[in-house]
Every structure is written in structure tokens, then in C-alpha cells.
Design a protein around this motif. Structure first.
Motif, PDB file in Angstrom:
ATOM      1  N   ARG A 211      89.053  68.766   9.810  1.00 17.46           N
ATOM      2  CA  ARG A 211      88.010  69.114  10.791  1.00 17.46           C
ATOM      3  C   ARG A 211      87.854  67.987  11.808  1.00 17.46           C
ATOM      4  O   ARG A 211      86.738  67.582  12.152  1.00 17.46           O
ATOM      5  N   LEU A 235      91.744  78.147  10.169  1.00 14.50           N
ATOM      6  CA  LEU A 235      90.539  77.707   9.464  1.00 14.50           C
ATOM      7  C   LEU A 235      90.227  78.584   8.265  1.00 14.50           C
ATOM      8  O   LEU A 235      90.293  79.814   8.338  1.00 14.50           O
ATOM      9  N   LEU A 296      83.969  76.322  15.543  1.00 15.96           N
ATOM     10  CA  LEU A 296      84.648  75.566  16.596  1.00 15.96           C
ATOM     11  C   LEU A 296      83.892  75.626  17.909  1.00 15.96           C
ATOM     12  O   LEU A 296      83.431  76.693  18.315  1.00 15.96           O
ATOM     13  N   GLN A 338      83.307  71.669  14.904  1.00 15.83           N
ATOM     14  CA  GLN A 338      84.501  70.885  15.210  1.00 15.83           C
ATOM     15  C   GLN A 338      84.763  71.044  16.703  1.00 15.83           C
ATOM     16  O   GLN A 338      84.793  72.166  17.211  1.00 15.83           O
ATOM     17  N   ARG A 408      91.789  71.096   2.031  1.00 15.57           N
ATOM     18  CA  ARG A 408      90.448  70.521   2.224  1.00 15.57           C
ATOM     19  C   ARG A 408      89.824  70.157   0.882  1.00 15.57           C
ATOM     20  O   ARG A 408      89.127  69.150   0.764  1.00 15.57           O
TER      21      ARG A 408
END
Ligand SMILES: [Zn+2]
Length: 488
Positions: A211, A235, A296, A338, A408
């Protein structure tokens, strides 16, 4: 006699629970509402008076005092109508006192019909936080309701219909929902559709894993906007609770929205004001940074944006929240987004890629227009060189969102090792750590820059499927971070 009913009001994208206390006592007939009501609450007196009568009850011909607490919360809109009406009916003994906590969230019409109010999900979440798990809404609100864990929704068309059930000491059956409320849609685009640009696609993948805030720099027509728009395809899906939070924010902001696990993407036009970007106004409206929470924020052609507006991004970029102060009250809105920005390398757009017609002074002046605080927070600067038909097809295969989610998780597992300072990172091999420190000194990197390089190196290591950070990962991270220098 005192009657109590619970309601909730929206303030910006936040909701607050309001306790409505109604006292009916002997004296000159009078109807007053205290506790910072705005004009809509005062107008609700007229609606409530008619609604109570038209529902077949009596409006007490006595002194009616309604207290809305806490007094510190500004009550806007007509969302407390129903709670006030119920409070009056309870205070005058026409309805039994509350036996279990119920939240009443509807406007009333003159006829006694219940009408929908905005931000239904946020209202329910606020009531749930206060331990109120049953929420009464207008029938026409059904389409705005989705299953919320710990909340039972009850929908009624009119005050009369609701009162009939309350007199029988109960509510009907809660709304039942068939299937999942989430509409995730089909993925239509992917990074793999983009021809060439292998290095840029790899960099975007690293950005998706960690991120990391990213700047895409390239000449006009190089495909940087197309790349930016495709980052979302990498994502991971949001968790149910994050998706619900996003839905509640968008609904409260009055946007046409459906619950979805796909992270939100906001791409404001460059004419956006500071208030449009971070929020503001009366009543408080959330800005793009809050609408991009969990998702985003794309700023296409960064330098087209007003500098003043960009400066306001400092706080949300640092804290993931934005604090708005308004008439003495401060409100924190979520803004963990982000950032992805695109930029030409120089006024003519060709520096570093083809023949540039700009002088060094012009280029320096151009870059100085990019807000410092914003550049400080950018972890990756990705160079996007134009491709043409002669560019060989690339071998880069973008990971799936599920694979990015696993990566992640791996980063999170290393969390104890991730630290604000480079020296605290224990998943670094000794030589990688030494390399980073040595480079940091030689290149005069600030602590923040070293921290940023260190975090990007961890994302590179995870992308490579390795359990520790090696010097090569630091080198790639530094190259991506330091790309900025090449245009100055
Ligand atoms: Zn140029």
C-alpha cells in the motif's frame, strides 16, 4: 410524565445517538424542543403534531418539552421526527414505556407516513455501538438497508402501523435478507492487458503489496493514467466490516452506492477545492480522502491541481485520518487511502525519455510546484516509458488479488519486525541492513526516507517469496524511491 425514545443523527459521515426525553405537564399548551435544534427540528413540530393526530392519537393539549441530548451534538435534518413522536406518545401514556432499547430512524409526514432519512447504515452502526440492536425505519428505507451484524431492522409504513405493534408490546419480524448484500461485479481490466511496461507493472505490484504511495512519471500518452486505473485490479477484496464501513461512508455522503468488497477508487478532477479533497462545509461533507478510505485516491496530472488543495493532504497521508474543525468542534474522519499520482517529467513532457526542450531552470521550477509534504510521503516513483508496436511482449504476469492478500498477510506476520526506524527491522539480513545504513548516510536520506526504503524493500522481498530482506531488495527499493533524482 416522562417519555423516552432513542434516535440517531448524521453529522458529516458520522452518526451520533440522541436520547429524546419528552415531558408532558400541566400548564399553558406549548410545544418546545431544546438541545440545539436546527430549523428542520423546529419544523418537525408541525409535522409531528399532524402525524400524531392522523395516526389516531391525541396531541396532548398541555405543556410539552422535548429535550434532545447530548446537547453538544448538532441535530440536523428530520431524522429525529419518529423518536420525538414516540416520546410524546409514551409521555402522554398513549404508548407503554420502552421495555427494550429500540432506535427510531425516520421522518414523519403529515399523514403519519414514515419517510426515509439519509445515512441509514451509519445510524444503525452508531446505535449498535450504544447497545441498541433493534432499529425501526420507514418501509421505503428497505432498499437502503443491508444486513449489519448485530442489527435487526424493522420497517413500517406509518406511525399508526408501528404504534399498533408497540401497543402489543413488540415489533413484528425483522427484515430478512436473501443472499449476500455485496455486489462485487466482474473484473473487466487487468494489468496484463497493458502491452510492455514490465518495470512499471512490477513497481505497481510492489505498491499494491505494501500500500505504498506512488508517483507515476512519464511523457504524455505513455499510459500512466491507464496503469493507475488498473492498480485496483491488484488490490485484495475488502473484509466484510471494511466494505460495510466504506458503504456507510458513501451512503452518508449521498452517493449512489452498493455494498461491494472492491476497494473504492476516487479520481477527483484537478479543479477540486481543498474542502472537496479533505472535506468541509456546512453541513460537514466528507472529502475525496474519506471517500477513498480503504481504497485508492488517484490524482491524475498532479500539477494541474491547486497547490493549496494538495497541501491539505499532508495530515491524512501521515495519520490516515483527517481532522476538521468547525465552530469549535473537531471531527475526525477516516482517510486511510493509498495515493497514486501521475505527472509529466517536465513542462514539455519528454525529459528523460526523448528530446526535452526545457531548460534546467524550467524543470527545477516545474518540480518545485509539487507540494513538498506530498513528495515526502511518496514511497515509489515509477518511470513509465512509452511503448510502441516494436516493444517485445513482456513476460510479467500480475498476481491475483488473492495472492496480493497473502503477501500482505506475510508482511503483517513480520509486523513486530517492521519498525519506524531501519535499525529495528529484524527481518533484514545483516548485510542488507548495513547496506541500507551505508546508502542512507552517503545519499543523506532522511530517517523517513530510510524508513520508506526499508518498507518497500520488505514488499520486494515478499513479492520474491523470500522470508528475509536481502541487499538486492534494498537496491531495488532504493532505485524505485530515488527515481525522483533523474529528472532534476
Ligand atoms: Zn522538457
Amino acid at each position: 410524565m416522562l417519555g423516552v425514545a432513542m434516535g440517531a443523527v448524521l453529522d458529516g459521515v458520522e452518526a451520533h445517538v440522541v436520547r429524546v426525553e419528552v415531558d408532558v405537564s400541566r400548564g399553558l399548551p406549548q410545544f418546545s424542543i431544546v438541545g440545539l435544534p436546527d430549523s428542520a427540528v423546529s419544523e418537525s413540530k408541525l409535522r409531528i403534531r399532524s402525524a400524531v393526530r392522523n395516526a389516531g392519537f391525541e396531541m396532548p393539549n398541555q405543556r410539552i418539552t422535548v429535550n434532545l441530548s447530548p446537547a453538544s451534538v448538532k441535530k440536523r435534518g428530520a431524522g429525529l421526527d419518529l423518536a420525538i413522536a414516540i416520546g410524546i406518545l409514551r409521555a402522554s401514556g398513549q404508548l407503554p414505556p420502552a421495555t427494550a432499547p429500540i432506535g427510531f430512524c425516520a421522518e414523519v409526514g403529515l399523514s403519519g407516513a414514515l419517510l426515509t432519512v439519509p445515512g441509514m447504515i451509519n445510524l444503525a452502526l452508531a446505535l449498535r455501538r450504544a447497545g441498541i440492536h433493534r432499529v425501526v425505519v420507514a418501509s421505503e428505507s428497505r432498499e437502503h438497508c443491508i444486513p449489519v451484524p448485530g442489527v435487526d431492522w424493522f420497517a413500517y409504513a406509518s406511525l399508526q402501523e408501528l404504534a399498533t405493534d408497540l401497543l402489543a408490546d413488540g415489533l413484528g419480524s425483522p427484515l430478512a435478507f436473501a443472499g449476500s448484500p455485496f455486489r462485487d461485479g466482474e473484473r473487466t481490466a487487468s494489468l496484463d492487458d497493458v502491452h510492455g511496461l514490465t518495470a512499471a507493472k512490477r513497481a505497481l505490484t510492489i505498491a499494491a503489496i505494501g500500500r505504498h504511495h506512488t508517483l507515476l512519471v512519464g511523457p504524455p500518452g505513455s499510459g500512466k493514467t491507464m496503469l493507475a486505473e488498473r492498480l485496483v485490479t491488484l488490490l485484495p477484496r475488502l473484509s466484510d466490516s471494511a466494505a460495510l464501513e466504506v458503504f456507510a461512508i458513501h451512503q452518508a455522503a449521498g452517493l449512489p452506492t452498493r455494498p461491494s468488497h472492491v476497494p473504492p477508487v476516487r479520481m477527483p478532477h484537478h479543479t477540486v477545492t481543498a474542502a472537496g479533497l479533505v472535506g468541509g462545509g456546512t453541513p460537514l461533507a466528507p472529502g475525496e480522502v474519506t471517500l477513498a478510505h480503504h481504497g485508492l485516491l488517484i490524482l491524475d496530472e498532479l500539477l494541474e491541481f491547486r497547490r493549496h488543495a494538495l497541501e491539505t493532504l499532508r495530515e491524512p497521508l501521515v495519520h490516515g485520518r483527517v481532522r476538521l474543525v468547525r465552530s469549535g468542534h473537531s471531527r475526525d474522519l477516516p482517510a486511510a487511502f493509498q495515493l497514486l499520482a501521475t505527472l509529466n517529467p517536465c513542462p514539455c513532457g519528454q525529459r528523460g525519455f526523448a528530446d526535452c526542450r526545457c531548460t534546467d531552470t524550467e524543470v527545477k521550477r516545474y518540480w518545485s510546484r509539487v507540494s513538498g509534504p506530498l513528495l515526502d510521503r511518496v514511497d515509489l516513483v515509477v518511470s513509465v516509458a512509452p511503448v510502441d508496436a516494436r516493444t517485445p511482449a513482456d513476460t510479467f504476469v500480475a498476481p491475483t488479488p488473492e495472492q496480493v492478500a497473502e503477501m500482505r498477510e506475510e508482511l503483517t506476520r513480520r509486523q513486530p519486525a517492521r519498525s519506524r526506524t531501519r535499525s529495528g527491522a529484524t527481518d533484514f539480513q545483516a548485510d542488507a541492513k548495513a547496506y541500507l545504513e551505508q546508502l542512507g548516510q552517503r545519499l543523506h536520506l532522511s530517517l523517513r526516507a530510510q524508513d520508506s526504503v526499508s518498507r518497500v524493500a520488505q514488499s520486494v522481498s515478499v513479492l520474491e517469496g523470500e522470508s528475509t530482506v536481502r541487499s538486492a531488495h534494498v537496491e531495488e527499493a532504493l532505485m524505485l524511491h530515488g527515481n525522483l533524482g533523474r529528472w532534476l
